[in-house]
Structures are given as structure tokens and as C-alpha cells.
Design an enzyme around this catalytic site. Structure first.
Site, PDB file in Angstrom:
ATOM      1  N   GLU A   1       4.389  -5.303   4.275  1.00 56.15           N
ATOM      2  CA  GLU A   1       4.122  -4.881   5.326  1.00 56.15           C
ATOM      3  C   GLU A   1       5.547  -5.047   6.146  1.00 56.15           C
ATOM      4  OE1 GLU A   1       2.061  -2.981   6.891  1.00 56.15           O
ATOM      5  OE2 GLU A   1       0.356  -3.135   5.694  1.00 56.15           O
TER       6      GLU A   1
ATOM      7  N   HIS B   1       3.937   4.794  11.997  1.00 61.35           N
ATOM      8  CA  HIS B   1       3.144   5.939  12.710  1.00 61.35           C
ATOM      9  C   HIS B   1       4.058   6.822  13.483  1.00 61.35           C
ATOM     10  CE1 HIS B   1      -0.735   3.382  11.818  1.00 61.35           C
ATOM     11  NE2 HIS B   1       0.146   3.253  10.782  1.00 61.35           N
TER      12      HIS B   1
ATOM     13  N   ASP C   1      -0.467   4.273   0.805  1.00 64.07           N
ATOM     14  CA  ASP C   1      -1.036   5.371   1.598  1.00 64.07           C
ATOM     15  C   ASP C   1      -0.374   5.277   2.868  1.00 64.07           C
ATOM     16  OD1 ASP C   1      -2.404   3.016   2.089  1.00 64.07           O
ATOM     17  OD2 ASP C   1      -3.669   4.221   3.457  1.00 64.07           O
TER      18      ASP C   1
ATOM     19  N   HIS D   1       0.712  -1.131  -0.018  1.00 62.90           N
ATOM     20  CA  HIS D   1      -0.022  -0.146  -0.023  1.00 62.90           C
ATOM     21  C   HIS D   1       0.787   1.303   0.021  1.00 62.90           C
ATOM     22  CE1 HIS D   1       0.238   1.048   4.380  1.00 62.90           C
ATOM     23  NE2 HIS D   1       0.421  -0.042   4.686  1.00 62.90           N
TER      24      HIS D   1
ATOM     25  N   ASP E   1       6.194   1.937   6.950  1.00 59.49           N
ATOM     26  CA  ASP E   1       4.592   1.526   6.768  1.00 59.49           C
ATOM     27  C   ASP E   1       3.860   2.224   5.820  1.00 59.49           C
ATOM     28  OD1 ASP E   1       2.104   0.332   7.101  1.00 59.49           O
ATOM     29  OD2 ASP E   1       1.811   1.454   8.981  1.00 59.49           O
TER      30      ASP E   1
ATOM     31  N   GLU F   1      -5.144   1.590   2.729  1.00 58.74           N
ATOM     32  CA  GLU F   1      -4.945   0.511   3.873  1.00 58.74           C
ATOM     33  C   GLU F   1      -4.997   1.213   5.245  1.00 58.74           C
ATOM     34  OE1 GLU F   1      -2.920  -2.096   6.364  1.00 58.74           O
ATOM     35  OE2 GLU F   1      -2.483  -0.111   6.190  1.00 58.74           O
ATOM     36  N   GLU F   2      -4.512   2.625   5.139  1.00 61.86           N
ATOM     37  CA  GLU F   2      -4.479   2.924   6.772  1.00 61.86           C
ATOM     38  C   GLU F   2      -5.931   3.642   7.175  1.00 61.86           C
ATOM     39  OE1 GLU F   2      -2.181   2.797   8.727  1.00 61.86           O
ATOM     40  OE2 GLU F   2      -0.188   2.449   7.561  1.00 61.86           O
TER      41      GLU F   2
END
Length: 354
Positions: A152, A329, A71, A69, A93, A127-128
Site C-alpha cells: 500500500e 481513487h 484491483d 493487490h 493504489d 481488495e477494493e
């Protein structure tokens, strides 16, 4: 000493991805960039109906979907290299794993006919977000592949076989305004009681269970307000669900415990734990050992796009990618360049063994 060098193109690809800010629902620019980059590397590349970036290499009988992903969560981090590390939002991530996918697939391009493989690399949107819009579109558009690899962070020497599920809950309680000295509980106190009831239920369920088997509740936000006539409390709650969790029973409990509050459920992805005895896992174990690593298996307490596609695709599946997920994050998000290089080598080797 193992050669873990990257080409300039492979490192530049990741850096350019990081320089494009792409929080969920703002992926248009990075999607267009990836389509052009994959075309330049020989992929048949395009954007699908939700702006996933799709790149296809080879026409072999066996299909491998590499689902990453593009995003990220919000929050800009200055993109820079320091002491062998590359900093930027999404470095771990999960732009690092996605760049790893594109780089490793590109290395295989001359050999795909002899390998009898078709590689489908996906940079998914949202995805987030709670929508998982990108993975849902991929699941709808593609037939179940022979193998699926989810992008991931697992560290270069580890593979992830399971993720917890997720249930999201919006809680809203509105009651007539009253003086704080009057009898009865205020709206925030009633909302807090609801949360405490949930914690007791979870504690009872979690007795004598391992970390991957427990139900993890969390408060994502809590707000209160008043217009002079009524007072309102709103909470967003999240629940990380273990495998085979009785979701229906739990939702019934929540509805009963909420009293007159309004509840709205979303998410609902089921937990997944894939098998370790198959040719995909064996290929990764051999590839990690080839590059002088000691392979490890992991299960994660978060969720990923594996939760979305595993409900329809029963093929061998795992998650793989460079990076320390503890940095997901965070304001210090970064990836070690050597680890990124090792992961590209491992993925290339694993795909060749398929």
C-alpha cells in the site's frame, strides 16, 4: 547523489500493469499478465482458485509474504508519462507497490539461497471491494509466514503500522405513502433522523480522542423511491473503526435506533496496529536511511488487506509502497517515477537485511 535509476523492465512492468483496466471483480486479464511476467523473471508463478496472481522465489527457511493487490476502483485514466510522473488508475493504489514488490524480489533472485529466504509475491483480487476475497484466500492457503509486507502507498521513506477497521451497513425503510401535508415524517426524513442519531453517538464516543482513535461514520449512498403505494429510503453507511472498538455494542445501538427499518451488516474487519520493535521494522528503517531518507511511521484511517491477514498471522508485519495516498481513487492518480525507483531500492535493501 544517490543513484535511483530503474531498469527499463521495472518501469515497463508498472506501465503495462496500468494499461490493463482492472476494477474489482475484473482482474482476470491483469492476473494472467502478472503470472506470465513473474514466470519470465524466474518465479514459480500461478493463479490460485480466486485468480490471485502468486509468484514464489527461493526455498529458504524464512518466508516473506509480499501481499499487494491488483484491483482498482473504477474510472479509466489515460496512461502517460509527464514531467517525471506516470499517470494511470492504480498507479498509487496499488499497482505501484505491487510492481515494486515484483521488481525488488527479482533483483534478489541470484542471492536467495545465501539469504535463506523464500519470497511469496501476491497480486490479490477484490481488495477494493467489501469482500476482501483475495486476502481471505491467501490467509487460508498459506501457513503464517515469518514476515509479511502489505503493498500500500506509504511514500518511499515511510512505513505503515496500522489501519482502522471497517463496518458497512445497508439501511432500508419502507412505509405507506402519504401526502406531504399529512402528519408524521416522510421516509427520507426518518432516514435522516437515523443518521443524525448515529452522528450524536459517534460524537459522544469520539470526545478527547486522536484521529486514529475515533469512530468515523460516512454516508456512501442515499436513494429514495415510490411505487405509488409505499415510499422507500435506502442508505449505505460506512464506519471506520478504531482499535479495540466495541463492535457488538455499536451494532446493538444501530439496530435499536433503526426502528422498523431493515439493516444488513457486512465488512466487519477489525482495526490493527502492529508493533514497531522487531527485525522487519528495523530492516526498513536501516534501508530507508541507507537511501538517504528520514524514516517515518504512519497509521491510516482506511483499511487494507493487513486487517484481513493480521487476525491470523501474528508475525512481524507492516505496509510499504511508493506513492502519495492522498491521490488514491482520484482522477489525478499518478506516481513519481523517482519515488517508485527509491521504493524498489529500499525494499531490496530491507529484504537483504532479513
Amino acid at each position: 547523489m544517490v543513484d535511483t535509476s530503474l531498469t527499463n523492465s521495472e518501469l515497463r512492468l508498472l506501465r503495462q500493469m496500468l494499461e490493463i483496466y482492472s476494477p474489482s471483480q475484473q482482474e482476470a486479464e491483469v492476473s494472467a499478465f502478472l503470472v506470465e511476467e513473474m514466470r519470465r523473471r524466474g518465479f514459480t508463478a500461478y493463479q490460485d482458485s480466486v485468480r490471485n496472481a502468486i509468484g514464489v522465489l527461493g526455498q529458504g527457511e524464512r518466508t516473506v509474504v509480499l501481499l499487494g493487490h491488483m484491483d482498482t476502483v473504477p474510472g479509466k485514466i489515460r496512461v502517460e508519462e509527464r514531467e517525471g510522473k506516470l499517470y494511470g488508475r492504480g498507479a498509487v493504489d496499488a499497482k505501484g507497490p505491487l510492481a515494486c514488490f515484483i521488481s525488488a524480489a527479482s533483483r534478489l533472485k541470484p542471492d536467495l539461497t545465501s539469504l535463506n529466504l523464500k519470497l511469496v509475491v501476491v497480486g490479490a483480487v477484490e481488495e477494493e471491494a467489501a469482500t476482501s476475497r483475495g486476502a481471505l484466500q491467501v490467509r487460508a492457503d498459506f501457513s503464517p509466514p515469518d514476515f509479511c509486507i502489505i503493498g500500500e502507498p506509504s511514500r518511499w521513506h515511510s512505513i505503515t503500522l496500522g489501519y482502522k477497521g471497517r463496518l458497512l451497513l445497508d439501511y432500508r425503510l419502507e412505509i405507506p405513502l402519504k401526502h406531504t401535508a399529512a402528519a408524521g415524517k416522510l421516509v427520507c426524513e426518518q432516514a435522516f433522523d437515523f443518521w443524525e442519531t448515529i452522528k450524536v453517538w459517534c460524537a459522544d464516543f469520539n470526545q478527547d480522542k486522536s484521529a486514529f482513535e475515533v469512530l468515523d461514520p460516512s454516508i456512501r449512498s442515499f436513494n429514495s423511491q415510490s411505487d405509488g403505494l409505499t415510499e422507500i429510503a435506502e442508505m449505505k453507511l460506512g464506519f471506520r473503526l478504531p482499535v479495540d472498538f466495541p463492535v457488538g455494542e455499536f451494532r446493538k445501538f444501530l439496530t435499536g435506533a433503526a426502528g422498523t427499518a431493515l439493516l444488513s451488516f457486512s465488512g466487519g474487519e477489525l482495526a490493527v496496529r502492529k508493533e514497531k520493535s522487531n527485525s522487519l521494522v528495523r530492516a526498513f528503517l536501516a534501508a530507508i536511511r541507507r537511501w538517504e531518507g528520514q524514516p517515518k511511521f504512519k497509521v491510516k484511517t482506511g483499511t487494507s488487506d493487513m486487517n484481513v491477514v493480521a487476525s491470523s498471522w501474528t508475525c512481524p508485519m507492516l505496509a510499504y509502497g511508493p506513492g502519495d495516498s492522498a491521490l488514491d481513487h482520484t482522477p489525478d492518480e499518478h506516481i513519481e517515477i523517482e519515488e517508485y525507483a527509491r521504493a524498489v531500492n529500499v525494499l531490496e535493501s530491507a529484504l537483504r537485511q532479513l
